[in-house]
Design a protein around this motif. Structure first.
Motif, PDB file in Angstrom:
ATOM      1  N   ILE A  20       0.829  -1.214   0.000  1.00  0.00           N
ATOM      2  CA  ILE A  20       0.000   0.000   0.000  1.00  0.00           C
ATOM      3  C   ILE A  20       0.863   1.264   0.000  1.00  0.00           C
ATOM      4  O   ILE A  20       0.348   2.372   0.151  1.00  0.00           O
ATOM      5  CB  ILE A  20      -0.974   0.019   1.203  1.00  0.00           C
ATOM      6  CG1 ILE A  20      -0.233  -0.192   2.523  1.00  0.00           C
ATOM      7  CG2 ILE A  20      -2.067  -1.018   1.019  1.00  0.00           C
ATOM      8  CD1 ILE A  20      -1.130  -0.069   3.734  1.00  0.00           C
ATOM      9  N   ARG A  21       2.142   1.081  -0.187  1.00  0.00           N
ATOM     10  CA  ARG A  21       3.028   2.237  -0.312  1.00  0.00           C
ATOM     11  C   ARG A  21       2.733   2.954  -1.633  1.00  0.00           C
ATOM     12  O   ARG A  21       2.431   2.327  -2.642  1.00  0.00           O
ATOM     13  CB  ARG A  21       4.483   1.778  -0.287  1.00  0.00           C
ATOM     14  CG  ARG A  21       5.478   2.908  -0.473  1.00  0.00           C
ATOM     15  CD  ARG A  21       6.879   2.441  -0.253  1.00  0.00           C
ATOM     16  NE  ARG A  21       7.839   3.432  -0.689  1.00  0.00           N
ATOM     17  CZ  ARG A  21       9.138   3.352  -0.470  1.00  0.00           C
ATOM     18  NH1 ARG A  21       9.632   2.307   0.177  1.00  0.00           N
ATOM     19  NH2 ARG A  21       9.956   4.277  -0.900  1.00  0.00           N
ATOM     20  N   LEU A  22       2.820   4.272  -1.621  1.00  0.00           N
ATOM     21  CA  LEU A  22       2.507   5.046  -2.811  1.00  0.00           C
ATOM     22  C   LEU A  22       3.554   4.865  -3.903  1.00  0.00           C
ATOM     23  O   LEU A  22       4.754   4.970  -3.652  1.00  0.00           O
ATOM     24  CB  LEU A  22       2.375   6.530  -2.476  1.00  0.00           C
ATOM     25  CG  LEU A  22       1.195   6.939  -1.585  1.00  0.00           C
ATOM     26  CD1 LEU A  22       1.169   8.452  -1.422  1.00  0.00           C
ATOM     27  CD2 LEU A  22      -0.126   6.439  -2.156  1.00  0.00           C
ATOM     28  N   LYS A  26      -0.258   6.472  -6.212  1.00  0.00           N
ATOM     29  CA  LYS A  26      -1.282   5.483  -5.878  1.00  0.00           C
ATOM     30  C   LYS A  26      -0.673   4.374  -5.023  1.00  0.00           C
ATOM     31  O   LYS A  26       0.488   4.012  -5.222  1.00  0.00           O
ATOM     32  CB  LYS A  26      -1.858   4.837  -7.148  1.00  0.00           C
ATOM     33  CG  LYS A  26      -2.529   5.776  -8.111  1.00  0.00           C
ATOM     34  CD  LYS A  26      -2.974   5.016  -9.358  1.00  0.00           C
ATOM     35  CE  LYS A  26      -3.540   5.946 -10.415  1.00  0.00           C
ATOM     36  NZ  LYS A  26      -3.913   5.207 -11.650  1.00  0.00           N
ATOM     37  N   PRO A  27      -1.458   3.799  -4.101  1.00  0.00           N
ATOM     38  CA  PRO A  27      -0.962   2.633  -3.369  1.00  0.00           C
ATOM     39  C   PRO A  27      -0.577   1.541  -4.373  1.00  0.00           C
ATOM     40  O   PRO A  27      -1.270   1.340  -5.379  1.00  0.00           O
ATOM     41  CB  PRO A  27      -2.160   2.210  -2.517  1.00  0.00           C
ATOM     42  CG  PRO A  27      -2.947   3.463  -2.341  1.00  0.00           C
ATOM     43  CD  PRO A  27      -2.801   4.201  -3.642  1.00  0.00           C
ATOM     44  N   VAL A  57      -7.969  -0.424   1.556  1.00  0.00           N
ATOM     45  CA  VAL A  57      -7.514   0.239   0.322  1.00  0.00           C
ATOM     46  C   VAL A  57      -8.170  -0.412  -0.890  1.00  0.00           C
ATOM     47  O   VAL A  57      -8.633   0.268  -1.814  1.00  0.00           O
ATOM     48  CB  VAL A  57      -5.975   0.166   0.202  1.00  0.00           C
ATOM     49  CG1 VAL A  57      -5.518   0.634  -1.190  1.00  0.00           C
ATOM     50  CG2 VAL A  57      -5.318   1.016   1.278  1.00  0.00           C
TER      51      VAL A  57
END
Length: 208
Positions: A20-22, A26-27, A57
């Motif tokens: 879920i890191r950008l 966006k994730p 998410v």
């Protein structure tokens, strides 16, 4: 039914929170969700996870979520064991299309092209990847690359597995379709440098 599965375990020792890191705003997992939702040959798309944060998410981005049991979220759990479990819960699924979130760059139509290729013959499974010509140093006497056939390495972008091999707990069968992917789509995210590489590649090669 062609069922897309995006496997996203919460725990990541190498790069915590990577799913879920950008990535370019966006994730990471959202890139795979969006690619799956654009595919015309997919009947259903779901994210398989043990993480409430990842689930949130995914749902926020309009994707169905199937939570995993603790046994399928351990370091020892394999992707095929996750697919086996899903196959039992969704028996109507005939083909399983696995999209690894750590291979986020998929050009338009890649998923549909892979499914069509898989369905074009009596294949047990399909994997995207590339032909690489790596050999351990010291294992050859300066062999020229053009003299070495090499081997096909899967890049994680798209896998297609038949229900038959999934029911046997197999990741591949006897008749594999090796779908050669373009080089810029071969990159997988394992560490910080990979994030930087993908950010640049996706900006450079993304289609309008």
């Amino acid at each position: 039914m062609n069922l897309a599965i995006i496997p996203a375990r919460g725990g990541s020792k190498g790069l915590p929170g990577k799913n879920i890191r950008l990535l370019n705003g966006k994730p990471l997992i959202v890139w795979s969700i969006e690619a799956a939702k654009k595919a015309k040959l997919l009947d259903r798309v779901l994210v398989s996870t043990d993480s409430e944060e990842i689930a949130k998410v995914a749902e926020t981005n309009g994707c169905e979520v199937l939570m995993r049991s603790p046994e399928l979220a351990s370091d020892e759990a394999t992707t095929i064991s996750v697919i086996e479990d899903i196959s039992k819960k969704i028996p109507e699924a005939k083909n399983f299309i696995v999209l690894q979130p750590t291979s986020p760059f998929r050009k338009k139509n890649l998923i549909d092209d892979c499914i069509a290729a898989y369905l074009s013959g009596d294949y047990t499974n399909l994997a995207t990847g590339f032909w690489c010509k790596y050999k351990e140093f010291g294992s050859h006497n300066n062999l020229r690359r053009q003299d070495y056939k090499g081997f096909f390495y899967d890049d994680g972008s798209v896998y297609v597995l038949s229900k038959a091999i999934v029911s046997q707990g197999k990741w591949f069968g006897e008749k594999i379709y090796r779908f050669e992917n373009s080089k810029e789509q071969n990159f997988e995210i394992d560490d910080e440098i990979d994030f930087k590489i993908l950010e640049m590649l996706m900006k450079e090669y993304s289609e309008a």
